[in-house]
Design a protein around this motif. Structure first.
Motif, PDB file in Angstrom:
ATOM      1  N   HIS A 180       0.827  -1.210   0.000  1.00  0.00           N
ATOM      2  CA  HIS A 180       0.000   0.000   0.000  1.00  0.00           C
ATOM      3  C   HIS A 180       0.857   1.254   0.000  1.00  0.00           C
ATOM      4  CE1 HIS A 180      -3.740  -2.210   0.885  1.00  0.00           C
ATOM      5  NE2 HIS A 180      -2.978  -2.974   1.660  1.00  0.00           N
ATOM      6  N   GLN A 181       0.298   2.315  -0.541  1.00  0.00           N
ATOM      7  CA  GLN A 181       0.845   3.641  -0.290  1.00  0.00           C
ATOM      8  C   GLN A 181       0.348   4.058   1.085  1.00  0.00           C
ATOM      9  OE1 GLN A 181      -0.643   6.838  -2.737  1.00  0.00           O
ATOM     10  NE2 GLN A 181       0.811   8.328  -1.906  1.00  0.00           N
ATOM     11  N   VAL A 182       1.265   4.387   1.985  1.00  0.00           N
ATOM     12  CA  VAL A 182       0.899   4.735   3.358  1.00  0.00           C
ATOM     13  C   VAL A 182       1.245   6.200   3.598  1.00  0.00           C
ATOM     14  CG1 VAL A 182       1.149   4.168   5.789  1.00  0.00           C
ATOM     15  CG2 VAL A 182       1.396   2.367   4.070  1.00  0.00           C
ATOM     16  N   ILE A 183       0.244   6.960   4.030  1.00  0.00           N
ATOM     17  CA  ILE A 183       0.427   8.379   4.311  1.00  0.00           C
ATOM     18  C   ILE A 183       0.199   8.596   5.800  1.00  0.00           C
ATOM     19  CG2 ILE A 183      -0.359  10.728   3.836  1.00  0.00           C
ATOM     20  CD1 ILE A 183      -1.419   8.222   1.349  1.00  0.00           C
ATOM     21  N   ARG A 184       1.268   9.026   6.494  1.00  0.00           N
ATOM     22  CA  ARG A 184       1.157   9.358   7.915  1.00  0.00           C
ATOM     23  C   ARG A 184       1.071  10.873   8.057  1.00  0.00           C
ATOM     24  NH1 ARG A 184       6.063   8.215  10.331  1.00  0.00           N
ATOM     25  NH2 ARG A 184       7.092   7.784   8.342  1.00  0.00           N
ATOM     26  N   VAL A 185       0.154  11.356   8.877  1.00  0.00           N
ATOM     27  CA  VAL A 185      -0.071  12.801   8.970  1.00  0.00           C
ATOM     28  C   VAL A 185       0.218  13.327  10.377  1.00  0.00           C
ATOM     29  CG1 VAL A 185      -1.867  12.640   7.205  1.00  0.00           C
ATOM     30  CG2 VAL A 185      -2.530  12.658   9.620  1.00  0.00           C
ATOM     31  N   ASP A 186       0.577  14.607  10.432  1.00  0.00           N
ATOM     32  CA  ASP A 186       0.542  15.378  11.670  1.00  0.00           C
ATOM     33  C   ASP A 186      -0.763  16.163  11.659  1.00  0.00           C
ATOM     34  OD1 ASP A 186       3.050  14.738  12.760  1.00  0.00           O
ATOM     35  OD2 ASP A 186       4.066  16.362  11.707  1.00  0.00           O
ATOM     36  N   LEU A 187      -1.636  15.910  12.608  1.00  0.00           N
ATOM     37  CA  LEU A 187      -2.863  16.697  12.687  1.00  0.00           C
ATOM     38  C   LEU A 187      -2.541  18.154  13.024  1.00  0.00           C
ATOM     39  CD1 LEU A 187      -5.241  14.278  14.637  1.00  0.00           C
ATOM     40  CD2 LEU A 187      -5.452  14.970  12.235  1.00  0.00           C
ATOM     41  N   PRO A 188      -3.423  19.091  12.666  1.00  0.00           N
ATOM     42  CA  PRO A 188      -3.236  20.481  13.103  1.00  0.00           C
ATOM     43  C   PRO A 188      -3.012  20.557  14.613  1.00  0.00           C
ATOM     44  CG  PRO A 188      -4.997  20.360  11.497  1.00  0.00           C
ATOM     45  CD  PRO A 188      -4.610  18.939  11.805  1.00  0.00           C
ATOM     46  N   ASN A 189      -2.152  21.481  15.019  1.00  0.00           N
ATOM     47  CA  ASN A 189      -1.753  21.677  16.418  1.00  0.00           C
ATOM     48  C   ASN A 189      -0.805  20.594  16.917  1.00  0.00           C
ATOM     49  OD1 ASN A 189      -3.090  24.110  16.792  1.00  0.00           O
ATOM     50  ND2 ASN A 189      -4.974  23.124  17.502  1.00  0.00           N
TER      51      ASN A 189
END
Length: 254
Positions: A36-45
């Motif tokens: 899979h293409q895996v996208i890890r995010v930093d949420l706002p704040n």
């Protein structure tokens, strides 16, 4: 939102919880990125993402929509832990066409009573101008009666600058929006696709009394309890957690 992408295939977006960042689910990303293409995010704040003075689940879901558009994706699998699970649930309920399937780790679609007062007190009382080392900061938090594991997790938000140390997270914004974070303001929608709720056997975040609320909004739910784990189930028993998530997402991808 700041993000990191790895792997190729059907996209999976991983969303961390309160006080976290995109590294929290990196172990799961490693298990998924083979197919899979895996996208890890930093949420706002949090992490390297923008600081918001107002955040609630509809606005956080909208930020996920913007991310999908930026990545030229029409939909993705979503995995969220704790607050990140609420963000993923909100997106699934508001824009079900964009969520291929949903995995929610140790959180329910309900409002919770406040439970982070001690953490906020320890963080806000940190004398930032006096912080000379991570040990100084760790001692402060443990002296504020925050357990060592939680203290070490919180200190992942501490970064060194030319003038000393500062928080990566927008602590003031999180405090100001805490009622939204523990609340649940999307009560009437239904997500009609497969979803998987995983809870820690020793956690108090997903209880039998929450089953009705889960079934009401997520009728195609399956569930699993990982015994011997608390709220940080993905860190306490990563092999079991990762296997469960990978098997579920692969099944929905076939």
């Amino acid at each position: 939102m700041h993000y990191v992408s790895s792997g190729e295939g059907q996209p999976v977006i991983l969303i961390h919880g309160l006080f976290g960042n995109l590294d929290n689910l990196k172990n799961l990303a490693n298990a998924l990125e083979e197919n899979h293409q895996v996208i890890r995010v930093d949420l706002p704040n949090h992490g390297k993402s923008k600081h918001w003075q107002h955040m609630d689940y509809p606005s956080l879901a909208d930020e996920c929509v913007k991310l999908l558009h930026k990545l030229n994706l029409t939909e993705a699998h979503f995995v969220g832990h704790s607050m990140g699970g609420k963000v993923a649930m909100a997106l699934a309920l508001i824009h079900p066409e964009m969520v291929t399937s949903l995995v929610v780790a140790d959180i329910a679609p309900v409002a919770y009573s406040p439970r982070h007062q001690k953490v906020f007190a320890g963080l806000t009382s940190m004398p930032m101008e006096q912080v000379s080392s991570r040990k100084f900061a760790l001692d402060h938090l443990t002296n504020a009666d925050i357990d060592i594991g939680t203290s070490q997790f919180l200190l992942k938000n501490l970064q060194r600058t030319d003038n000393g140390f500062e928080w990566k997270m927008n602590l003031e914004g999180l405090i100001e929006n805490y009622s939204h974070i523990i609340g649940w303001d999307i009560p009437d929608s239904v997500y009609p696709k497969p979803c998987f709720f995983i809870r820690g056997g020793e956690s108090e975040y997903v209880l039998a009394e929450h089953s009705k609320a889960i079934m009401k909004q997520f009728p195609k739910v399956s569930a699993k309890t990982i015994n011997g784990t608390g709220h940080w189930l993905h860190a306490q028993k990563p092999e079991i957690f990762n296997r469960l998530v990978v098997e579920f997402i692969n099944k929905q991808s076939s």
